[in-house]
Scaffold this motif. Sequence first.
Motif: not given
Length: 449
Positions: A349-361
């Motif tokens: 039940k743990v949440w995780h976060q991953t930043y990607t390098p992708f932009l979308e404006r």
Amino acid sequence: MKRFMTAAVLILATALAGSPAVAAAPTVTQSSVTVLTTTGRTALTYTGYMNSESFQQDGITTVAGWQYTAFWDQSGYVNLSRRQLPGGAWQNLRLTDYATTSTDSHNTISIGISRQDGTLHLAFDMHSSVLRYRRSVAGLITSPGTAAWSAASFGPMVSTLTGAGMPTMTYPQFLTTPAGKLQLALRTGTSGAGDEVLYEYAAGTWTALGRFIDGTTAGNNAYLFGLEYDSTGLLHVTWTVRETSNASTNHDLFYAYSRDEGRTWRNNAGSVIATTGSSPLISDAAGLRVWAIGQNRGLINQESQVVDKAGIVHVLASHLPAAAPSTSDFTAARERAVLVHYWRDKASKVWHQTYTPFLERSSRGDIGVDAADNLYVASGDSSTRKLHIQTASKASGWKDWTLRYTSAAIYYSDPLVDHERLRTLGVLSIFAPRYGGSQIDVQDWTVRP
């Protein structure tokens, strides 16, 4: 020279051995691009078109080997199209007894399928306004080869489901229960002051289940990333909260789930904390917040959610990178916002976060999952007008996000993924309007884990 080369190879091998594994993200191979229409509605508002916005659930979907989608034409009529997979031609029908005068990109068309009686349902053309809804005759979906694909197969447009007035509706989202019943969620009220309500269709009749998220008490509203059942019958919902009509006040990621088709709701830990109708979820309750995202972070509402075969909830959001300073200028923040993947491990039940390098404006992406629980994102970029496909593998823990495709500078608005076709048939279908709005393509990609 030979000794030098051998030493160089050893150094390189040692470096590679200590380096992260080469990305194992799935690949995609384009199999076709078909033109759905060249007469799509062209009005551009809120940086998008009335055809193709992220909150359409669903804008394109597959049932029993046939694919269905809908669009507004330039005359303001609802069009429905279907094709037999894998390579049938599109068959189109127009519903000309109602014409929209709207140019508001909120006023999209959502498709619902009742697997119990084979009816196709439409909810459309509403932004804090009366409900607009109609449905087909029974058997249209379950007998596609013999049922008439024509306007005569649809009943009249109505503005109520149960006989009670529905004056301020927005964001219709259809979903199907494990038992095959059809449900419909809508927002009542307005941006910054609204609730989420749930209806259920069974045996040819709609029933109001009631409010399941209360935002008006606190003077805000929930914007859903998604509302979806997993393979075991759990219903998962994620959302962000907006405090005012200003998008800069979007904040945080919230989560709840239901074991009884949306009647009662549990928090991330599994405790029952709400009942639809009588004591709904409180939109901004601290006990429902699973990830803190502050205001003025360029967090856009209603991006995307999907649940994989293992019951893991995946949320696609986009906001400023962690190191970027906050700003109340939402447009400026969106220019630097990146796609961010959040996911919940079902066991811990743990949440995780991953930043990607992708932009979308100012665009929003759509996240889908295949049968092996690999992830696929179709995302636009409103500045470059290019469509992108990014993938990540389950084997990497969805850490190996890789750009697999970039289009020519011809697409605009939010691309839509056919989630059912990807999950069951291994084909990534993307509904993608071209810039200008008149031409809509459907791209088909074969995926290879």
